[in-house]
Design a protein around this motif. Structure first.
Motif, PDB file in Angstrom:
ATOM      1  N   PHE A  84       0.976  -1.219   0.265  1.00  0.00           N
ATOM      2  CA  PHE A  84      -0.082  -0.063  -0.040  1.00  0.00           C
ATOM      3  C   PHE A  84       0.920   1.308  -0.152  1.00  0.00           C
ATOM      4  CE2 PHE A  84      -3.583  -2.644   1.443  1.00  0.00           C
ATOM      5  CZ  PHE A  84      -4.439  -2.198   0.577  1.00  0.00           C
ATOM      6  N   LEU A  85       1.898   1.143   0.610  1.00  0.00           N
ATOM      7  CA  LEU A  85       2.857   2.335   0.646  1.00  0.00           C
ATOM      8  C   LEU A  85       3.379   2.722  -0.690  1.00  0.00           C
ATOM      9  CD1 LEU A  85       4.857   2.193   3.943  1.00  0.00           C
ATOM     10  CD2 LEU A  85       3.360   3.997   3.331  1.00  0.00           C
ATOM     11  N   TRP A  86       3.845   1.567  -1.449  1.00  0.00           N
ATOM     12  CA  TRP A  86       4.331   1.543  -2.672  1.00  0.00           C
ATOM     13  C   TRP A  86       3.142   2.319  -3.713  1.00  0.00           C
ATOM     14  CZ3 TRP A  86       2.808  -1.257  -7.104  1.00  0.00           C
ATOM     15  CH2 TRP A  86       3.838  -0.677  -8.212  1.00  0.00           C
ATOM     16  N   LEU A  87       2.120   1.768  -3.228  1.00  0.00           N
ATOM     17  CA  LEU A  87       0.979   2.171  -4.348  1.00  0.00           C
ATOM     18  C   LEU A  87       0.559   3.924  -4.279  1.00  0.00           C
ATOM     19  CD1 LEU A  87      -1.702  -0.806  -4.110  1.00  0.00           C
ATOM     20  CD2 LEU A  87      -0.186  -0.206  -6.158  1.00  0.00           C
ATOM     21  N   ALA A  88       0.947   4.271  -2.626  1.00  0.00           N
ATOM     22  CA  ALA A  88       0.558   5.889  -2.343  1.00  0.00           C
ATOM     23  C   ALA A  88       1.859   6.592  -2.791  1.00  0.00           C
ATOM     24  CB  ALA A  88       0.415   5.853  -1.122  1.00  0.00           C
ATOM     25  N   PHE A  89       2.899   5.930  -2.848  1.00  0.00           N
ATOM     26  CA  PHE A  89       4.082   6.810  -3.350  1.00  0.00           C
ATOM     27  C   PHE A  89       4.633   6.715  -4.689  1.00  0.00           C
ATOM     28  CE2 PHE A  89       4.800   7.021   1.077  1.00  0.00           C
ATOM     29  CZ  PHE A  89       5.024   8.295   1.519  1.00  0.00           C
ATOM     30  N   ARG A  90       4.191   5.685  -5.389  1.00  0.00           N
ATOM     31  CA  ARG A  90       4.603   5.345  -6.691  1.00  0.00           C
ATOM     32  C   ARG A  90       4.650   6.329  -7.862  1.00  0.00           C
ATOM     33  NH1 ARG A  90       0.919   1.050 -10.076  1.00  0.00           N
ATOM     34  NH2 ARG A  90      -1.175   2.019  -9.606  1.00  0.00           N
TER      35      ARG A  90
END
Length: 346
Positions: free
Chosen positions: A19-25
């Motif tokens: 989820f962090l990767w999806l938020a920051f990508r």
């Protein structure tokens, strides 16, 4: 720790990372830092007060579910249990829901299973509150409800979907209650026909199930329904205020016209994000808040992500500081009561 629990913990951590990767990508980290530099710091005071008070009200509501007046914990112990549960939930998602009642049970000499039953009941009440608030948001606050469907991935405005969701909740709730009843009956039957060591084990398990159900059905003995409903509504009102206070962090109330109405919408979104079993809501909260600010109100994703990151970090800091402090205070007063021969109940 057995392998199954370890896999669950690793799975929740990996989910949080995803989820962090999806938020920051799609966001430049430098843009997030640039947004954070313009942050106003005074908002943290009302945010902290609302956070601590919301959890205290939760403890007051929880106290109403204790039907044994001789073993009703003190407000301090219940408040400490609530905060301790949140602390445990950060590294171990959902484990805090067990750690909280176990802590309180140890302080007052009550059955673990009975107090866990009150937690399950409390979560059912919270779920109903979230569903009612979500319905209010869809019907009254969002001009185009299809936007929610884009956010959550299902068409929640479709009557067939709503009926299916309602039926699913009722079905699993009914199955759970029926399952508990059948298990209790089987153990009761086995206990009547068994002797010796097996009989003792059956009786012990039977007692655990009975006390759990007693805790779950504590709602039948509520003496003050209006106060219980008021506490439940106040908890959500304080959550909404926490969201609203965060708007002043980046002056979003002026630049994007975000007010209480928008805070209600984001509170519903954040509740859904936090319900996903990631460590302390890390990742899921960031993604849901960032995307909802962008989709609903055209807030740049860098600003939305900065808002989500700082608001979430502030919540964790509050828990990290207040939980050990309350544990120490509750321990101190507990030892003081023991010296004077006073029980830890009200």
């Amino acid at each position: 720790m057995n392998g199954k629990k370890l896999l669950k913990i690793l799975g929740s951590i990996l989910l949080g990372i995803l989820f962090l990767w999806l938020a920051f990508r799609e966001v430049e980290f430098s843009d997030v830092l640039e947004s954070a530099r313009g942050m106003r710091l005074w908002w943290i005071t009302p945010f902290t007060i609302a956070t601590l008070f919301a959890h205290y009200v939760r403890a007051l509501r929880w106290k109403m579910l204790f039907t044994n007046r001789e073993r009703t914990p003190s407000k301090l112990t219940l408040y400490t249990g609530v905060m301790f549960g949140y602390l445990v939930n950060i590294p171990l998602p959902r484990v805090g829901e067990v750690a909280r009642p176990v802590y309180v049970a140890q302080q007052v000499g009550e059955s673990n299973s009975k107090i866990i039953g009150t937690i399950v009941l409390e979560r059912v009440v919270d779920l109903l509150g979230m569903l009612l608030l979500m319905l209010f948001v869809v019907v009254f606050l969002i001009a185009d409800p299809q936007v929610l469907s884009r956010l959550f991935g299902i068409d929640i405005t479709d009557p067939a979907t709503q009926i299916e969701l309602t039926f699913t909740l009722l079905k699993y709730g009914g199955i759970a209650l029926l399952g508990l009843g059948v298990i209790y009956w089987l153990f009761k039957l086995a206990g009547e026909k068994t002797e010796g060591k097996i009989f003792e084990i059956v009786v012990r398990i039977q007692k655990v199930i009975k006390t759990f159900v007693d805790g779950l059905l504590a709602v039948r003995e509520l003496r003050n329904w209006p106060l219980f409903i008021f506490y439940s509504a106040l908890i959500w009102a304080l959550y909404i205020f926490m969201t609203y206070a965060g708007f002043w962090m980046f002056d979003m109330q002026a630049e994007f016209g975000l007010g209480i109405t928008e805070a209600i919408v984001l509170t519903v979104v954040s509740a859904v994000g936090l319900s996903i079993p990631t460590p302390g809501g890390i990742g899921s909260y960031h993604l849901f808040i960032t995307k909802s600010l962008f989709i609903f109100y055209a807030v740049p994703e860098a600003t939305g992500l900065a808002y989500a990151t700082i608001a979430h970090a502030a919540t964790l800091v509050i828990i990290f500081i207040s939980s050990p402090t309350l544990l120490a205070i509750d321990k101190f007063f507990g030892m003081k009561r023991e010296r004077h021969g006073i029980s830890n109940v009200e």
